[in-house]
Write an enzyme that holds these catalytic residues in place. Structure first.
Site, mmCIF file in Angstrom:
data_model
loop_
_atom_site.group_PDB
_atom_site.id
_atom_site.type_symbol
_atom_site.label_atom_id
_atom_site.label_comp_id
_atom_site.label_asym_id
_atom_site.label_seq_id
_atom_site.Cartn_x
_atom_site.Cartn_y
_atom_site.Cartn_z
ATOM 1 N N SER A 177 46.815 -10.699 -7.519
ATOM 2 C CA SER A 177 47.586 -9.481 -7.781
ATOM 3 C C SER A 177 48.985 -9.575 -7.166
ATOM 4 O O SER A 177 49.217 -10.297 -6.201
ATOM 5 C CB SER A 177 46.874 -8.264 -7.205
ATOM 6 O OG SER A 177 45.561 -8.178 -7.688
HETATM 7 N N1 SAH Z 1 42.403 -9.053 -5.706
HETATM 8 C C1 SAH Z 1 42.338 -10.291 -6.424
HETATM 9 C C2 SAH Z 1 42.459 -9.999 -7.888
HETATM 10 C C3 SAH Z 1 41.821 -11.022 -8.723
HETATM 11 S S1 SAH Z 1 41.834 -10.688 -10.448
HETATM 12 C C4 SAH Z 1 43.469 -11.207 -5.963
HETATM 13 O O1 SAH Z 1 44.523 -10.698 -5.551
HETATM 14 O O2 SAH Z 1 43.337 -12.421 -6.040
HETATM 15 C C5 SAH Z 1 40.324 -9.792 -10.664
HETATM 16 C C6 SAH Z 1 39.064 -10.494 -10.292
HETATM 17 O O3 SAH Z 1 37.981 -9.666 -10.717
HETATM 18 C C7 SAH Z 1 38.831 -11.853 -10.981
HETATM 19 O O4 SAH Z 1 38.602 -12.834 -10.016
HETATM 20 C C8 SAH Z 1 37.625 -11.624 -11.854
HETATM 21 O O5 SAH Z 1 36.773 -12.766 -11.983
HETATM 22 C C9 SAH Z 1 36.925 -10.498 -11.137
HETATM 23 N N2 SAH Z 1 36.009 -9.743 -11.989
HETATM 24 C C10 SAH Z 1 36.157 -9.385 -13.284
HETATM 25 N N3 SAH Z 1 35.073 -8.711 -13.721
HETATM 26 C C11 SAH Z 1 34.213 -8.646 -12.661
HETATM 27 C C12 SAH Z 1 32.927 -8.064 -12.468
HETATM 28 N N4 SAH Z 1 32.282 -7.416 -13.446
HETATM 29 N N5 SAH Z 1 32.353 -8.176 -11.264
HETATM 30 C C13 SAH Z 1 32.972 -8.815 -10.242
HETATM 31 N N6 SAH Z 1 34.186 -9.386 -10.350
HETATM 32 C C14 SAH Z 1 34.812 -9.290 -11.550
#
Ligand code: SAH
Length: 220
Positions: free
Chosen positions: A70
């Site tokens: 993010s």
């Molecule tokens: N806060 C993180 C954001 C990552 S993007 C950062 O700054 O790196 C969002 C993440 O949510 C991804 O890694 C994706 O795999 C995860 N995600 C998507 N759907 C999901 C679900 N149903 N359960 C758990 N994680 C999920």
């Protein structure tokens, strides 16, 4: 703003981290603890090596598997909103991803629980948190739509991928007075603060945001 931290975790703040924190302060982030955590977090270890030179830009970056780390502004904003009523004892995070948001939370609250559906991302995140000497994070490979029932209730829940509607399980796992910070929607997503008052849920809208979807169901 002068960010100077003799930190017990993650070492000292770096010049790049400090500059990023100053930018975020100029963009309206006011919580000093959040800014200090940003200043002392080595964001370059949370992105692919080839993008390390962009790690302290205020932008989202790809982290593989079609996912993104993010934007620092949104990480800081959501963290600030999460801490607005004081520091929660335990926080549930949905969407560990790179682990960057997790590492910020882990510097600010005693206990973090983080759920991620892509195992390879979860493992990388785990190694990064160890490298930062952060040991107050429990991770689960699972479906964030379901939260983490056995560890509930939570005073604070943060979701860093966007569901099409607010997951019922997350509402149920919120403690009395607890707050859920969550982007909701498809193309247009609204960042929401949902606060529990008994069986009532009070909702505030913060701003338009863009996250990857909170994928329902199967794990990978
Ligand atoms: N806060 C993180 C954001 C990552 S993007 C950062 O700054 O790196 C969002 C993440 O949510 C991804 O890694 C994706 O795999 C995860 N995600 C998507 N759907 C999901 C679900 N149903 N359960 C758990 N994680 C999920």
């Amino acid at each position: 703003m002068n960010v100077r931290v003799g930190s017990r975790i993650g070492g000292k703040s770096s010049r790049s981290g400090e500059i990023l924190a100053q930018k975020l302060h100029a963009e309206g982030i006011v919580n000093k603890d959040v800014l200090q955590a940003i200043a002392r977090t080595p964001r370059h270890i949370f992105v692919p090596e080839i993008l390390a030179h962009k790690a302290y830009d205020n932008t989202a970056l790809p982290i593989g598997q079609g996912q993104t780390i993010s934007q620092p502004y949104i990480v800081a904003k959501m963290t600030e909103l999460l801490l607005a009523d004081g520091v929660p004892d335990s926080i549930l995070e949905i969407g560990t991803g790179s682990g960057y948001q997790t590492s910020i939370l882990a510097q600010l609250s005693p206990k973090i629980f983080s759920v991620e559906r892509i195992k390879s991302l979860q493992w990388q995140a785990k190694r990064r948190l160890q490298a930062m000497d952060l040991h107050n994070v429990s991770m689960k490979h699972g479906d964030g739509w379901k939260g983490w029932k056995s560890k509930a209730p939570f005073q604070a829940i943060i979701v860093t991928a966007a569901p099409t509607s607010v997951p019922q399980d997350l509402l149920e796992q919120l403690d009395e007075g607890g707050r859920l910070i969550i982007p909701v929607g498809e193309q247009t997503q609204i960042l929401k603060i949902i606060t529990r008052q008994g069986e009532q849920f009070k909702e505030q809208q913060v701003e338009v945001v863009r996250f990857v979807p909170l994928v329902p169901g199967a794990l990978s």
